[in-house]
Enzyme design. Sequence first.
Site: not given
Length: 458
Positions: A56, A59, A62, A64, A79, A172
């Site tokens: 997808l 992140g 890492g 996803v 994730k 964030d």
Amino acid sequence: MGYLSCSAESAISTCDPCLWELNKKRNKTTKPNAIREFPYSALESATNGFSPRSFLGKGSHGSVYKAILDDGKLIVAVKKTSKVSTTNLEENEIEILSKIHNPGLVNLIGYAKDSKFRKLIVVEYMPNGSLHDLLHSNPKPPGWTKRVRFALQVAKAVHALHSSNPQIIHRDIKSSNVLVDGNWNARLGDFGLALRGCVEDVRIKCTPPAGTLGYLDPGYLAPEDLSTKSDVFSFGILLLEILSGRHAIDVHYSPPSVVDWALPAIKSGDFTELCDYRIGLPEDPEVIRRLAVLAGKCVSSTAENRPEMGEVVESLGGVSRRIKKRRVRKQANKSIYGHEVFDASNEMGKAKTSCSHLGQSKISLTRNRKVFSSFDGFVDGHASVSDADRVGRSRSVGSFSEIKLDSNQVEVSKKGSGSLTKMPGLTRLSKSRSMGVLQTTRLVHYNDKGLVFQLARD
């Protein structure tokens, strides 16, 4: 020797019964779902071995992947921590999200452990991608109604974090961490950098500043500088991004920082400069003014001058209600005028003038559909037309009771006259989609028999 014991409820009730009731209500609204521990093999199988087909996106720490579990009944996002990651962001995210559940968040469903005991996080699947992609990569960027709704939904999510007990500071907030679910609702995700607890907590005091360049509070230079106002600053940058369609940092602009670019315009009151040119100005100019002023307050260099997220939610709620009222009014007008008959009465009858050549597009007049009304102006007794060959709108032009079209002729009867005028050589008439005006290759004039469209000879 005797001793005194009491339950937590009785202890809190003795101190403050109102607080206990408040906590019970809060726990009902934010009570997390049961967190599941999935076998690693199940996630590996559900993602086809973490193949590119299930990928997808990236992140903050890492990759996803999309996974289908429970015999197709559960669609999730997994994730997977990067191999080079040496941080405990996934541990922190599980810890934070296991304590809170909110419809404005990308909520935690479970986790799994790989052979090296690294944790994989399983969260809700958001099929419509990120707000960042919608704003910057979508060929049809969202309009003002959606943008205001997204901003309000994110503000409510941040407010829920700040209102939790103990409070959560996200640290964030950015457009790539705002995901859009299947119902086109914005959800705040990625809690790897989030901190849970009061500002006085040792952990917060020992955690170095972190965030994303462009969104990071410039006053957050040391652990003790952290507060909920740091999130407010990041949200202000996000609001400017939603408003303008610009990236938080864009080297193609000068200055590259969206806040450095926007603040002078906000202070001078030149709010239209901030609008995303791809979608134009909102119909209500007050919308852009309120959004810009609110964003300016959120990105104040002094944390004390920034509003609380509750105030931000209230302000955006007012803007959202304003847009909804305008939409309702617009729909009401459509219901009134949508079936209004085209009226061509006194002015055209009295003028009896000829219209100059009107361009080379086709025109269509349909019964009971408002198309045009009067000419832009008259010069020497003739209707003048602009370079765009347009005819302006007015309700005082009169009406046709009947219009018939075929490939060879058009019949027009003036309302109340009972007479028909037939004209050969006319094909089809159409309404200009771009301006809602008439364009034609025919000469138009009005005589005693009605409104006549005559084919222009090249």
